[in-house]
Every structure is written in structure tokens, then in C-alpha cells.
Design a protein around this motif. Structure first.
Motif, PDB file in Angstrom:
ATOM      1  N   LEU A  36       0.847  -1.184   0.000  1.00  0.00           N
ATOM      2  CA  LEU A  36       0.000   0.000   0.000  1.00  0.00           C
ATOM      3  C   LEU A  36       0.888   1.240   0.000  1.00  0.00           C
ATOM      4  N   PRO A  40      -2.917   0.839   6.343  1.00  0.00           N
ATOM      5  CA  PRO A  40      -4.206   0.312   5.889  1.00  0.00           C
ATOM      6  C   PRO A  40      -5.380   1.076   6.494  1.00  0.00           C
ATOM      7  N   SER A  44      -8.500   1.139   1.333  1.00  0.00           N
ATOM      8  CA  SER A  44      -7.683  -0.075   1.167  1.00  0.00           C
ATOM      9  C   SER A  44      -8.313  -1.304   1.817  1.00  0.00           C
ATOM     10  N   TYR A  47      -9.052  -4.711  -0.223  1.00  0.00           N
ATOM     11  CA  TYR A  47      -7.995  -5.665  -0.566  1.00  0.00           C
ATOM     12  C   TYR A  47      -8.010  -6.857   0.396  1.00  0.00           C
ATOM     13  N   ILE A  65       0.029  -8.526   1.502  1.00  0.00           N
ATOM     14  CA  ILE A  65      -0.282  -7.097   1.528  1.00  0.00           C
ATOM     15  C   ILE A  65       0.478  -6.460   2.679  1.00  0.00           C
ATOM     16  N   ARG A  67       1.871  -2.614   4.556  1.00  0.00           N
ATOM     17  CA  ARG A  67       1.635  -1.178   4.669  1.00  0.00           C
ATOM     18  C   ARG A  67       2.672  -0.419   3.857  1.00  0.00           C
ATOM     19  N   SER A  86       1.691  -1.740  -6.339  1.00  0.00           N
ATOM     20  CA  SER A  86       1.338  -0.804  -5.284  1.00  0.00           C
ATOM     21  C   SER A  86       0.210   0.077  -5.794  1.00  0.00           C
ATOM     22  N   VAL A  87      -0.170   1.057  -4.988  1.00  0.00           N
ATOM     23  CA  VAL A  87      -1.272   1.946  -5.350  1.00  0.00           C
ATOM     24  C   VAL A  87      -1.003   3.319  -4.776  1.00  0.00           C
ATOM     25  N   THR A  88      -1.185   4.347  -5.585  1.00  0.00           N
ATOM     26  CA  THR A  88      -1.055   5.717  -5.094  1.00  0.00           C
ATOM     27  C   THR A  88      -1.690   6.676  -6.090  1.00  0.00           C
ATOM     28  N   ALA A 220      -6.258   7.520  -6.581  1.00  0.00           N
ATOM     29  CA  ALA A 220      -5.591   6.245  -6.315  1.00  0.00           C
ATOM     30  C   ALA A 220      -5.650   5.308  -7.524  1.00  0.00           C
ATOM     31  N   TYR A 247     -12.909  -5.143  -4.957  1.00  0.00           N
ATOM     32  CA  TYR A 247     -13.728  -3.931  -4.829  1.00  0.00           C
ATOM     33  C   TYR A 247     -15.193  -4.186  -5.156  1.00  0.00           C
TER      34      TYR A 247
END
Length: 330
Positions: A36, A40, A44, A47, A65, A67, A86-88, A220, A247
Motif C-alpha cells: 500500500l 491500511p 484499502s 484488498y 499485503i 503497509r 502498489s497503489v497511489t 488512487a 472492490y
């Protein structure tokens, strides 16, 4: 006439092949490190629901997963192969690709509308972005909500040069706001729900002034490395499918997503997620942009995203859309 010995030999050979096939181990699932971009919580949570619902195992993925420690760290970890996905914020990815040439690409949006906002105390005289003039705002380094604030103020008719910036560690900002040491803090409208929960424990209340809807930007987005795309494009597509499954499940049952994150994350307090998770999921998916495009990028909108990042923080090497996005539908 068939020789009985031939029939016997055929049966023995068939039995031997069957025994070998049963004894052979199944192909191992792909091990994936999914980092991530921060701690979290909120958006998030789905997930972890995907872990419980088999979204990853159905795609032959064994996912871990972890942090994150900020957007820059997330991009660095994926670019160097320490993490696989990852995600941002997409704007942050664009900026880092421009300045460092990081070999990463976004593969799917999670939050298609920008949630940038400022948080203020309920009794603050600040009612609009223009009211920030003459006041202070706190932010952590690399905060995407802060990145676009000058643009938001300009759109609102304000003068950002009249705002005092105070930089602090992200974990300290809520305390600074509640103590009156800053007049506002840069945040996401979805995060203000959690900030307000903390404030209420101190006998105070916090409200959001949302401006992200004026920007028309992605937020995101899941991303991976160019090396992963080149070496295992099938895994990239399967991971995207697993994320979508996660999701979709959370949209149907936000309470299950809360249950999952509380179960999987040590020290996670349920009350901290009871408002944040449903609010975050609703913000991400209950809008016209998601209705139109689903989990796919609108490439014209990505181009606009690049232009807006260039406007706020002029890019040294302005990337093309194909430098930023990997189209998993191809």
C-alpha cells in the motif's frame, strides 16, 4: 482378434500415467508482494476482503499485503522490484516518472475522482478556499491534496501566496489542528471522516472543504513495474482482475470489508473504519466517471491529468499517456 496381453498392457500403461498425474504437484501460485502507499484503512479495506473471498487465489495469486510509507517510497519499491504492485495517486506517479524516469506504469484506477480537501475545526472562520488567505495550513511532504491546493485556490478566485504552509509529519497533523497550531490541514474528503472521529474524542468537531471535484483528476491507481509488464503481462492482468473482484465485493458489502481489515491488520480498531470504509467506497464508485469507464482509464482524462500536474509543478520531462499507463485491455 485383439491380444488379451495387449489389452492388459494398455490398462497398466493407462493406470501408470494416471498415477503419475495424480502424484505430480500442482503448479504453484504466483507470489505477489502488494505494498500500500500508506497505513491500511478506508479505501484499502477491500484488498483484505479479497483475501477472504478468494479473489487472489481464484487468479492463482498468493498475495502478501503490506503497509506503505508514502507515495515516493511505494514507487521506488515497485521500480526496483522490492514490491510487485502498489497503489497511489496518479498525479504523484506522473510527477515521479517525469523527474526520475521511474520504470513504472499505472494499470487501473481505483478512485476516479480527486478527493482533495482541507480540514478545519467546526467553529473555524474558514468556510471556503478563499478564506484560507491569511491563515496557515499543515501538510506532510508529498501530500497529493497539498499539491493541487494552489490550483484549487486559483479556480476559487483565491491567492495562495497569502497562505502560510507548515510542514509536519503526517501523524502529527491532526493534533496540530486540534491544538490550534494550524488553521487547516490538507487532506482527502474521505479521510476527514476519520479525523473527525479523533476530534470528537477530544470534544471537538472537524469539517471538510472539498475542492477535488473541480480538478477532474484521477486519484488512487494501481501500478506495477515495466519489468513486470514485460516479463509477466498475464500476471498483471490477473492481479487487476483480483483487485476488481475485491472492490466489487466491498461495494456489495462494505461491512464485510470492515470485518476483513479488522481481522487481518493487527491493532486495527473497528470503530476507526465503520464510517471511513463505506464513505471511501461510495466516493470511489458512486459517480458518473466510474459509471462510464469502470476500472479502465479514460486516456483523454489521463492526458488532462498530466497537463494539470505540469501546471502545478512544471515537469522536467513531460511524459506521454503511454509513458504513464499500461492498457491491460490489449
Amino acid at each position: 482378434m485383439t491380444n488379451p496381453m495387449n489389452r492388459t498392457g494398455l490398462r497398466l500403461a493407462t493406470a501408470s500415467l494416471l498415477a503419475l498425474s495424480l502424484a505430480a504437484p500442482a503448479l504453484a501460485a504466483d507470489k505477489v508482494n502488494f505494498q500500500l502507499d500508506w497505513t491500511p484503512g478506508g479505501i484499502s479495506a477491500p484488498y483484505y476482503l479479497g483475501l477472504d473471498n478468494g479473489c487472489y487465489t481464484d487468479q492463482d495469486i498468493d498475495v502478501t499485503i503490506s503497509r506503505g510509507y508514502g507515495a515516493s517510497d511505494a514507487v521506488t519499491k515497485v521500480a526496483t522490484g522490492v514490491s510487485d504492485f502498489s497503489v497511489t495517486d496518479l498525479g504523484t506517479i506522473i510527477g515521479i516518472i517525469s523527474e526520475t524516469g521511474a520504470p513504472v506504469k499505472a494499470i487501473m484506477p481505483i478512485v476516479s475522482n480527486n478527493p482533495s480537501a482541507i480540514a478545519v475545526l467546526e467553529d473555524s472562520p474558514i468556510q471556503t478556499l478563499t478564506d484560507l488567505e491569511g491563515h496557515s495550513i499543515g501538510s506532510s511532504v508529498g501530500n497529493a491534496a497539498m499539491t493541487f491546493l494552489p490550483l484549487g485556490m486559483t479556480d476559487a478566485g483565491g491567492d495562495y501566496s497569502k497562505v502560510e504552509e507548515i510542514t509536519a509529519d503526517g501523524s502529527a497533523l491532526t493534533g496540530l489542528l486540534l491544538q490550534g497550531k494550524i488553521d487547516a490541514l490538507a487532506s482527502y474528503v474521505t479521510s476527514v471522516v476519520g479525523i473527525n472521529s479523533v476530534a470528537q474524542n477530544a470534544g471537538k468537531s472537524v469539517r471538510a472543504i472539498y475542492y477535488g471535484d473541480t480538478l477532474n483528476l484521477y486519484n488512487a491507481s494501481v501500478f506495477t513495474s515495466d519489468a513486470m509488464i514485460a516479463s509477466n503481462p498475464d500476471l498483471v492482468k490477473r492481479f487487476a482482475s483480483a483487485v476488481q473482484c475485491s472492490y466489487d465485493a466491498a461495494r456489495k458489502d462494505p461491512t464485510a470489508a470492515i470485518d476483513a481489515i479488522v481481522a487481518h491488520v493487527d491493532g486495527m480498531l473497528r470503530e476507526s473504519q465503520e464510517a471511513m470504509v463505506p464513505n471511501s467506497v461510495s466516493f470511489a464508485f458512486d459517480n458518473d466517471i466510474f459509471d462510464k469507464n469502470g476500472y479502465a482509464f479514460d486516456m483523454d482524462r489521463v492526458a488532462h491529468n498530466i497537463d494539470m500536474v505540469d501546471t502545478v509543478t512544471p515537469l522536467t520531462n513531460k511524459p506521454a499517456v503511454t509513458d504513464v499507463i499500461y492498457d491491460i485491455t490489449n
